[in-house]
Design a protein around this motif. Structure first.
Motif, mmCIF file in Angstrom:
data_model
loop_
_atom_site.group_PDB
_atom_site.id
_atom_site.type_symbol
_atom_site.label_atom_id
_atom_site.label_comp_id
_atom_site.label_asym_id
_atom_site.label_seq_id
_atom_site.Cartn_x
_atom_site.Cartn_y
_atom_site.Cartn_z
ATOM 1 N N TYR A 1 0.831 -1.208 0.000
ATOM 2 C CA TYR A 1 0.000 0.000 0.000
ATOM 3 C C TYR A 1 0.867 1.260 0.000
ATOM 4 C CZ TYR A 1 -3.360 -3.532 1.420
ATOM 5 O OH TYR A 1 -4.132 -4.667 1.469
ATOM 6 N N GLY A 2 2.040 1.177 -0.584
ATOM 7 C CA GLY A 2 2.972 2.291 -0.608
ATOM 8 C C GLY A 2 2.484 3.436 -1.491
ATOM 9 N N PRO A 3 3.111 4.604 -1.353
ATOM 10 C CA PRO A 3 2.684 5.783 -2.124
ATOM 11 C C PRO A 3 2.886 5.644 -3.627
ATOM 12 C CG PRO A 3 4.701 6.226 -0.891
ATOM 13 C CD PRO A 3 4.196 4.907 -0.418
ATOM 14 N N GLU A 4 3.709 4.667 -4.036
ATOM 15 C CA GLU A 4 3.934 4.479 -5.472
ATOM 16 C C GLU A 4 2.879 3.583 -6.110
ATOM 17 O OE1 GLU A 4 5.700 1.275 -3.109
ATOM 18 O OE2 GLU A 4 5.899 3.458 -3.058
ATOM 19 N N THR A 5 1.987 3.005 -5.296
ATOM 20 C CA THR A 5 0.931 2.158 -5.845
ATOM 21 C C THR A 5 -0.317 2.987 -6.130
ATOM 22 O OG1 THR A 5 0.034 1.609 -3.656
ATOM 23 C CG2 THR A 5 1.810 0.212 -4.503
ATOM 24 N N ALA A 6 -1.161 2.474 -7.026
ATOM 25 C CA ALA A 6 -2.380 3.215 -7.392
ATOM 26 C C ALA A 6 -3.317 3.358 -6.201
ATOM 27 C CB ALA A 6 -3.082 2.503 -8.537
ATOM 28 N N LEU A 7 -3.417 2.296 -5.388
ATOM 29 C CA LEU A 7 -4.326 2.346 -4.238
ATOM 30 C C LEU A 7 -3.742 3.145 -3.085
ATOM 31 C CD1 LEU A 7 -6.997 1.395 -2.964
ATOM 32 C CD2 LEU A 7 -5.807 -0.688 -2.224
ATOM 33 N N GLY A 8 -2.414 3.089 -2.930
ATOM 34 C CA GLY A 8 -1.791 3.704 -1.755
ATOM 35 C C GLY A 8 -1.408 5.155 -1.908
ATOM 36 N N ALA A 9 -1.371 5.690 -3.140
ATOM 37 C CA ALA A 9 -0.956 7.081 -3.347
ATOM 38 C C ALA A 9 -1.903 8.033 -2.627
ATOM 39 C CB ALA A 9 -0.913 7.396 -4.837
ATOM 40 N N ARG A 10 -1.334 9.032 -1.941
ATOM 41 C CA ARG A 10 -2.171 10.000 -1.207
ATOM 42 C C ARG A 10 -3.049 10.766 -2.179
ATOM 43 N NH1 ARG A 10 -3.402 13.265 2.999
ATOM 44 N NH2 ARG A 10 -2.392 12.020 4.591
ATOM 45 N N ARG A 11 -4.315 10.903 -1.819
ATOM 46 C CA ARG A 11 -5.281 11.584 -2.680
ATOM 47 C C ARG A 11 -5.639 12.976 -2.173
ATOM 48 N NH1 ARG A 11 -9.491 6.471 -3.589
ATOM 49 N NH2 ARG A 11 -7.902 4.960 -4.211
ATOM 50 N N THR A 12 -5.592 13.163 -0.875
ATOM 51 C CA THR A 12 -5.970 14.444 -0.283
ATOM 52 C C THR A 12 -4.733 15.276 -0.007
ATOM 53 O OG1 THR A 12 -7.937 13.484 0.734
ATOM 54 C CG2 THR A 12 -7.145 15.561 1.646
ATOM 55 N N THR A 13 -4.755 16.523 -0.424
ATOM 56 C CA THR A 13 -3.642 17.439 -0.202
ATOM 57 C C THR A 13 -3.843 18.175 1.122
ATOM 58 O OG1 THR A 13 -3.433 17.767 -2.583
ATOM 59 C CG2 THR A 13 -2.369 19.391 -1.160
ATOM 60 N N ILE A 14 -2.779 18.248 1.918
ATOM 61 C CA ILE A 14 -2.807 19.009 3.159
ATOM 62 C C ILE A 14 -2.187 20.368 2.854
ATOM 63 C CG2 ILE A 14 -2.208 19.042 5.600
ATOM 64 C CD1 ILE A 14 -3.917 16.654 4.806
ATOM 65 N N ALA A 15 -2.995 21.396 2.789
ATOM 66 C CA ALA A 15 -2.517 22.726 2.413
ATOM 67 C C ALA A 15 -3.280 23.769 3.219
ATOM 68 C CB ALA A 15 -2.705 22.970 0.917
ATOM 69 N N GLU A 16 -2.592 24.425 4.135
ATOM 70 C CA GLU A 16 -3.256 25.402 4.999
ATOM 71 C C GLU A 16 -3.813 26.555 4.167
ATOM 72 O OE1 GLU A 16 -2.322 28.264 8.872
ATOM 73 O OE2 GLU A 16 -0.736 27.028 7.996
ATOM 74 N N ALA A 17 -5.005 26.992 4.503
ATOM 75 C CA ALA A 17 -5.629 28.136 3.834
ATOM 76 C C ALA A 17 -6.470 28.882 4.853
ATOM 77 C CB ALA A 17 -6.504 27.671 2.665
ATOM 78 N N ALA A 18 -6.576 30.184 4.647
ATOM 79 C CA ALA A 18 -7.391 31.001 5.549
ATOM 80 C C ALA A 18 -8.863 30.649 5.366
ATOM 81 C CB ALA A 18 -7.163 32.481 5.270
ATOM 82 N N PRO A 19 -9.674 30.876 6.387
ATOM 83 C CA PRO A 19 -11.127 30.651 6.206
ATOM 84 C C PRO A 19 -11.669 31.483 5.058
ATOM 85 C CG PRO A 19 -10.585 31.011 8.524
ATOM 86 C CD PRO A 19 -9.343 31.312 7.750
ATOM 87 N N ALA A 20 -12.673 30.932 4.380
ATOM 88 C CA ALA A 20 -13.272 31.663 3.259
ATOM 89 C C ALA A 20 -13.805 33.005 3.766
ATOM 90 C CB ALA A 20 -14.400 30.847 2.647
ATOM 91 N N ARG A 21 -13.300 34.072 3.190
ATOM 92 C CA ARG A 21 -13.655 35.406 3.686
ATOM 93 C C ARG A 21 -15.047 35.809 3.213
ATOM 94 N NH1 ARG A 21 -10.330 36.201 -0.755
ATOM 95 N NH2 ARG A 21 -11.032 37.748 -2.266
#
Length: 744
Positions: free
Chosen positions: A475-495
């Motif tokens: 289930y490593g990140p190089e496999t189709a099933l194991g690759a991370r799908r959700t990005t963790i990216a800080e953002a300000a609340p929608a103004r």
């Protein structure tokens, strides 16, 4: 005498009897229905489904079987509940948009992300996935306890021993009695890396490996690292999840937004309905259109009303007003190894799973040792038989009961003697003896290794780390099933986007007639021509001014209520317009006193016919509803008579009464309120207030002389009329207009 078939009546307080019975029900719901076990992340219905499929040999390499067959086995043998609820649970285990690592491989219609239901179980088929096989690995090796089913006819596992971290990888949700659980899915490779770190160091920080949730539908988690860490440390909190939106440009300057991933748990159909409702209800004026171009991949196209709209403004507005941004809760409430419900931190939950894996490793090792011991016992008997083959044959041929003779002569155990007697003749080969000796030596070596493993905790840690790394490779990140799908990216609340930013800015000329008909003509037309514009018979202009479509317009009524109109929502300039009373809740008998742009001044001077007035911030007069907002509350018999913008440089107030007496006093003596009757501007013996205005004292007052020449006069020395607020005043300068109205 026959015994009473009815249970004896027990005399007990009603409240205690009710509480005892309700407690039994509550505990049953918590431990046997709604909360997952921290060790395998499953509720009983899911565990029974997978167990039934395993017994049906529905492994990934076999063919599919009807879901009706699986559901029938589950409710008949293990889970005596409704077939629809069991099938619904099975469907969820197969949905790739619901489970990060599906445990069931479905064939047929298992529903979709639009929110459509799955087909009936007589039409669908299923088998297990490799993830489910990994989760159940060890069931045949005494890795976990079994218990009798509800009717005592079958056995079922109490939990699954496999090395897949299912609780956190697939998440869980459930509502029990008095408590609930909500665990988002995570990336299995990150969890396994954290588990390996915990084996070496129980105090390791799991957040060095687990960055945040990893949803099957992708998206972006926009919380700060500190907020994520706080949620994981307490086991309670949530995550702000946004859709993945990109801007696609067209030739000629046009553009549109494309949504390729939507937040977890959001139905695409309802999401699009929500966006379309914004257009229908005109709640987002800069939004033009939305259409669904999805096939197997999600593609929602959102068009702006005009190419001049700012893309970031539209995106931020959609995040605020639709499910393109949602909050996924975290409540890590699970059953621990003692079947006690409690909220754990992320580290505690992962550590409990690692502890469970050590128990499984030892139980599987002990089970293997028992199997080896049993096999070595038989191998010892086989080898003795080969070494004394002729004598064994002779005993079998000559003795009526060869078994006790063999046991006595060769010092065999009962199992060894029974095994020799059950040997096939084809096994009596010289080669077989060599194979038996080789097998015995290999098993003896394995036995020594397992004994050493069970006695050495260090070796157990090394063995478990090696096993976890093997699973991690799958289930490593190089496999189709194991690759991370959700990005963790800080953002300000929608103004909060101001209304002005959502409307295309265009110049208009606003006209309100004497009878209350309103319209907005495009462009800034000559205001002098408003007198010649078409009006209904007997009607004429009352207010006319230039504005922008982004302006808010204030309408003041004689009752003291202020109403707010959006300039972009006014009827067009063709024809006579529409009655303003259709846009606001204003009685037809109430006189309109003032109509102006809210942006014309930061403060307003308001006064009533009895001479009382005050200053009010323009922001405090803006109403949010059609009913308006009460700003002035005139005394009995009085009414609001004037509303004048206050220039920032103005420092004095001039007031004139019906008695034609004028008073000038400092602006600082006038109270600033948000609502009320105000203070007395000028004292009258007869009549009331005719007009008032704010001005700069050093520039004096200016008024029109009248006549066609349009001459103006300025009175710069106002000292004779200067007095304290509330004085009676004196006659105005020579030449002051006879209508008692100031210029401005």
């Amino acid at each position: 005498m026959a015994s009473n078939p009815v249970d004896p009546i027990i005399d007990a307080p009603f409240d205690s009897a009710l509480s005892e019975r309700y407690l039994v029900y509550a505990l049953s719901t918590i431990t046997a229905r709604s909360l997952p076990d921290v060790r395998d992340g499953l509720k009983p219905v899911h565990r029974r489904l997978l167990w039934a499929m395993r017994l049906l040999r529905l492994d990934p390499a076999s063919g599919y079987k009807k879901c009706a067959r699986v559901v029938g086995d589950v409710i008949g043998k293990y889970h005596p509940h409704g077939d629809q609820s069991v099938y619904d649970a099975m469907v969820r285990l197969a949905q790739t948009f619901a489970l990060r690592y599906p445990l069931v491989d479905g064939q047929g219609n298992f529903g979709n992300i639009d929110g459509d239901n799955a087909a009936a179980y007589r039409y669908t088929e299923a088998r297990l996935t490799q993830v489910a096989i990994d989760l159940m690995a060890g069931l045949d090796e005494d890795a976990t306890d079994f218990r009798a089913t509800y009717n005592g006819e079958e056995q079922e596992p109490e939990l699954f021993p496999g090395m897949f971290p299912n609780l956190l990888a697939n998440g869980a949700a459930g509502i029990a009695v008095g408590m609930a659980t909500s665990i988002p899915p995570h990336n299995a490779a990150e969890l396994l890396d954290a588990a390996v770190a915990l084996i070496d160091n129980p105090q390791a920080n799991v957040l060095d490996y687990v960055k945040g949730p990893d949803f099957p539908t992708g998206g972006l988690v926009v919380d700060s690292p500190a907020a994520i860490a706080e949620s994981y440390a307490t086991g309670r909190g949530g995550f702000r999840v946004r859709a993945r939106i990109t801007v696609e440009r067209e030739k000629g300057g046009g553009w549109y937004l494309v949504v390729s991933e939507i937040p977890y748990g959001v139905q695409k159909g309802k999401l699009i309905e929500g966006i379309a409702a914004l257009i229908t209800d005109k709640k987002l004026p800069i939004l033009g259109d939305v259409r669904d171009e999805s096939d197997e991949e999600i593609r929602i196209v959102i068009e702006p009303r005009a190419r001049t709209v700012d893309a970031d403004t539209l995106t931020e507005s959609l995040y605020r007003l639709t499910d393109l941004e949602t909050r996924v809760p975290l409540n890590l409430n699970v059953l621990d190894k003692t079947r006690t419900p409690r909220v754990m931190s992320l580290g505690e939950a992962l550590a409990a799973w690692v502890e469970h894996q050590f128990v499984v490793l030892r139980r599987r090792s002990e089970h293997r040792l028992q199997k080896i011991a049993d096999r070595l016992e038989l191998l010892g008997g086989y080898i003795i038989a080969y070494l004394n083959l002729d004598r064994v044959i002779e005993i079998i041929r000559t003795e009526d009961e060869p078994k006790p003779v063999m046991i006595a002569e060769f010092e065999l155990t009962d199992r060894q003697a029974e095994a020799i007697l059950n040997m096939r003749l084809r096994s009596l080969r010289k080669l077989e003896e060599m194979e038996l000796v080789r097998e015995r030596d290999a098993l003896t070596k394995e036995q020594a290794g397992l004994v050493d493993l069970l006695a050495n905790e260090g070796k157990q840690r090394r063995r478990l780390k090696g096993d976890l790394r093997k699973i991690r490779d799958r289930y490593g990140p190089e496999t189709a099933l194991g690759a991370r799908r959700t990005t963790i990216a800080e953002a300000a609340p929608a103004r909060v986007i101001p209304l002005e930013a959502m409307i295309e800015r265009e110049p208009i000329t606003v006209i309100l007639s004497q009878r209350g008909w309103i319209r907005a003509m495009k462009g800034h037309v000559d205001l002098a021509s408003a007198e010649t514009m078409k009006f209904k018979e007997g009607d004429g202009p009352a207010f006319a001014f230039h504005a922008q479509t982004t302006d808010k317009l204030l309408l003041a009524a004689a009752t003291g209520r202020f109403y707010t109109l959006g300039a972009d929502k006014l009827p067009g300039g063709r024809g006579f317009g529409e009655p303003v009373r259709l846009l606001i809740e204003l009685d037809g008998s109430v006189q309109i006193i003032a109509f102006l742009r809210a942006s014309s001044s930061d403060r307003l001077l308001v006064a009533a016919t009895d001479g009382r007035g005050f200053l009010v911030k323009t922001a405090d007069t803006i109403a949010e509803t059609r009913k308006g907002k009460t700003v002035m509350t005139p005394r009995a018999g009085a009414m609001l008579s004037l509303v004048k913008p206050v220039h920032p440089e103005d420092d004095y107030v001039a007031a004139i009464g019906d008695n034609r007496k004028m008073l000038v006093f400092p602006l600082s003596e006038l109270a600033e309120l948000s609502r009320g009757q105000g203070v007395q501007l000028q004292r009258y013996r007869d009549g009331g207030l005719s007009d008032a205005i704010t001005f700069r004292f050093d520039k004096g007052l200016t008024w029109a002389m009248g006549g066609e020449a349009g001459r103006m006069r300025t009175e710069s020395d106002l000292t004779p009329w200067r007095a304290a607020r509330g004085a009676a005043g004196r006659m105005p300068p020579t030449g002051f207009p006879r209508d008692n109205r100031f210029q401005g």
